[in-house]
Design an enzyme around this catalytic site. Sequence first.
Site, PDB file in Angstrom:
ATOM      1  N   TYR A 175       0.856  -1.187   0.000  1.00 60.61           N
ATOM      2  CA  TYR A 175       0.000   0.000   0.000  1.00 60.61           C
ATOM      3  C   TYR A 175       0.884   1.226   0.000  1.00 60.61           C
ATOM      4  O   TYR A 175       1.830   1.314   0.794  1.00 60.61           O
ATOM      5  CB  TYR A 175      -0.902   0.006   1.245  1.00 60.61           C
ATOM      6  CG  TYR A 175      -1.789   1.213   1.376  1.00 60.61           C
ATOM      7  CD1 TYR A 175      -1.538   2.184   2.344  1.00 60.61           C
ATOM      8  CD2 TYR A 175      -2.893   1.390   0.550  1.00 60.61           C
ATOM      9  CE1 TYR A 175      -2.361   3.300   2.481  1.00 60.61           C
ATOM     10  CE2 TYR A 175      -3.731   2.500   0.672  1.00 60.61           C
ATOM     11  CZ  TYR A 175      -3.458   3.459   1.639  1.00 60.61           C
ATOM     12  OH  TYR A 175      -4.273   4.545   1.769  1.00 60.61           O
ATOM     13  N   ASP A 228       9.435   2.888  -0.657  1.00 58.79           N
ATOM     14  CA  ASP A 228       8.391   3.580   0.099  1.00 58.79           C
ATOM     15  C   ASP A 228       8.636   3.276   1.579  1.00 58.79           C
ATOM     16  O   ASP A 228       8.263   2.215   2.080  1.00 58.79           O
ATOM     17  CB  ASP A 228       6.995   3.103  -0.338  1.00 58.79           C
ATOM     18  CG  ASP A 228       5.915   3.809   0.464  1.00 58.79           C
ATOM     19  OD1 ASP A 228       4.728   3.645   0.131  1.00 58.79           O
ATOM     20  OD2 ASP A 228       6.250   4.530   1.429  1.00 58.79           O
ATOM     21  N   LYS A 265       4.882   9.610   8.670  1.00 55.62           N
ATOM     22  CA  LYS A 265       4.701   9.092  10.032  1.00 55.62           C
ATOM     23  C   LYS A 265       5.738   9.641  11.027  1.00 55.62           C
ATOM     24  O   LYS A 265       5.647  10.768  11.481  1.00 55.62           O
ATOM     25  CB  LYS A 265       4.679   7.567   9.979  1.00 55.62           C
ATOM     26  CG  LYS A 265       3.479   7.023   9.145  1.00 55.62           C
ATOM     27  CD  LYS A 265       3.435   5.532   9.104  1.00 55.62           C
ATOM     28  CE  LYS A 265       2.501   5.030   8.029  1.00 55.62           C
ATOM     29  NZ  LYS A 265       1.093   4.978   8.436  1.00 55.62           N
TER      30      LYS A 265
HETATM   31  P1  KE4 Z   1      -0.781   8.443   4.361  1.00 53.26           P
HETATM   32  O1  KE4 Z   1      -1.278   9.112   3.087  1.00 53.26           O
HETATM   33  O2  KE4 Z   1      -1.845   7.612   5.040  1.00 53.26           O
HETATM   34  O3  KE4 Z   1      -0.067   9.409   5.300  1.00 53.26           O
HETATM   35  O4  KE4 Z   1       0.386   7.426   3.913  1.00 53.26           O
HETATM   36  C1  KE4 Z   1       0.114   6.470   2.928  1.00 53.26           C
HETATM   37  C2  KE4 Z   1       1.105   5.327   3.048  1.00 53.26           C
HETATM   38  C3  KE4 Z   1       2.110   5.230   2.111  1.00 53.26           C
HETATM   39  N1  KE4 Z   1       3.021   4.239   2.161  1.00 53.26           N
HETATM   40  C4  KE4 Z   1       2.974   3.305   3.152  1.00 53.26           C
HETATM   41  C5  KE4 Z   1       4.001   2.209   3.174  1.00 53.26           C
HETATM   42  C6  KE4 Z   1       1.963   3.364   4.149  1.00 53.26           C
HETATM   43  O5  KE4 Z   1       1.919   2.414   5.119  1.00 53.26           O
HETATM   44  C7  KE4 Z   1       1.014   4.392   4.099  1.00 53.26           C
HETATM   45  C8  KE4 Z   1      -0.108   4.529   5.108  1.00 53.26           C
HETATM   46  N2  KE4 Z   1      -0.185   3.520   6.109  1.00 53.26           N
HETATM   47  C9  KE4 Z   1      -1.519   3.228   6.583  1.00 53.26           C
HETATM   48  C10 KE4 Z   1      -1.388   2.096   7.613  1.00 53.26           C
HETATM   49  N3  KE4 Z   1      -1.096   0.860   6.979  1.00 53.26           N
HETATM   50  C11 KE4 Z   1      -2.210   4.410   7.122  1.00 53.26           C
HETATM   51  C12 KE4 Z   1      -3.426   4.091   7.967  1.00 53.26           C
HETATM   52  C13 KE4 Z   1      -4.692   4.517   7.288  1.00 53.26           C
HETATM   53  O6  KE4 Z   1      -4.812   4.379   6.058  1.00 53.26           O
HETATM   54  O7  KE4 Z   1      -5.588   4.990   8.039  1.00 53.26           O
END
Ligand code: KE4
Length: 430
Positions: free
Chosen positions: A144, A239, A267
């Site tokens: 993801y 990523d 994060k």
């Molecule tokens: P955000 O747009 O949610 O800040 O980041 C996206 C993203 C990009 N790359 C990786 C490897 C990520 O894990 C994420 C976001 N992680 C999720 C948890 N698996 C965010 C939680 C959510 O979607 O509420």
Amino acid sequence: MDTERSRNLFHRAQRRIPGGVNSPVRAFKAVGGHPRFIDRGEGAYMVDVDGHRYVDHVMSWGALILGHAHASVVADLTETLRAGTSFGAPCPAEVELAERICKAMPAVQKVRMVNSGTEAVMSALRVARAFTQRKKIVKFAGCYHGHADMLLVEAGSGVATLGLPDSPGVPEATVADTLVARYNDADSVRSILEAFPGEVAAVIVEPVAGNMGLVLPEEGFLEALRALTSEHNALLVFDEVMTGFRVGPGGAQGRFGITPDMTTLGKVIGGGLPVGAFGGRAEIMDLVAPEGPVYQAGTLSGNPLAMQAGLTTLRELDEPGVWSQLAASSEATVEVLNNSAREAGVPISVSSVGAMFGYFLTDDAITDWDSAAGLDRSLFARFYQVMLESGVYLAPSPFESGFVSTVHGDAEREILGAAADAAFQAVASE
Ligand code: KE4
């Protein structure tokens, strides 16, 4: 467990917020029941609006490596806040944070701050396409990378949790250039690169996959991606939104000794405030406006509050011994889960890397999305609910990872052990 206030808030929220939440995985769709509305965080704990206290292993999806409301973060943020919330102009903290990131990850020679991981990834891939003058992107099933249109293809995390094949509203043309490979299978990447010679701009990978549960890269996998992308003049994009400053002080690239062409972050570098970043070799990043022609912008990018929260967090992580303590903490955490499940006769496979950990309620080897997709979701849901009732807050999906912080210790593992005993005994007795 009386959760009347959470239940009422969720009912109200659903009238005005889609699904009652501002990010789908929070809605508890995969585990049943209703989400807990949180009143406050305290170190390794969260307290919900009904007064129930939980050991938190979500930690804002990995952002809070120092735990909730860390004294230094609160103090530094309070001081920063007194000078204002946003200037829409450069501030010193942006420079210091950029320098810190580049020092920690030498492959990142220049970095641009943004406001989310999604924004970081979509921007990085735009630059990758411009730099290579190619269109195709390779991602891995189960990984993801945020919700940018072109990446909502066989994605992990919330997309997998909700069992969405992909997303309506994403035009075919937008994903026509997104090709999907199999994690831990370099041959699947080689086949794509050979099928589309000279067309692949970038291969983007979670160097430690955290969005199909925790899936570690097998020996040689990342090295093979590095060799294949170099051979085919495609960019290798790590990523590290989740793994950056989580699996070690130099991220996964430092841990595994791989030099990606570009890196995305989020994060931890924002200490719990909205943040993302993308970076890479200077010759690539100098394509980004206003230095170069690739446009990317953001009203609140580099805002003083998020920069300060990130700076204070990274400074605290410089303390001697922090990373070995974090690794020991996640190892001890999965040992508690493993021992408790074995005692109850429930199959489990656990793993940890740096300050993140994972567990699958199966003895099967989970190495990619195909194997993760077969997990018993109802078993997970039953386990999850007993853990929650017993005071442990885990990610409400089997396709997520767990996180420890510098303030998770023996007392928290005691609570975890008691909860795990109750949960595994419960599922074993069914
Ligand atoms: P955000 O747009 O949610 O800040 O980041 C996206 C993203 C990009 N790359 C990786 C490897 C990520 O894990 C994420 C976001 N992680 C999720 C948890 N698996 C965010 C939680 C959510 O979607 O509420």
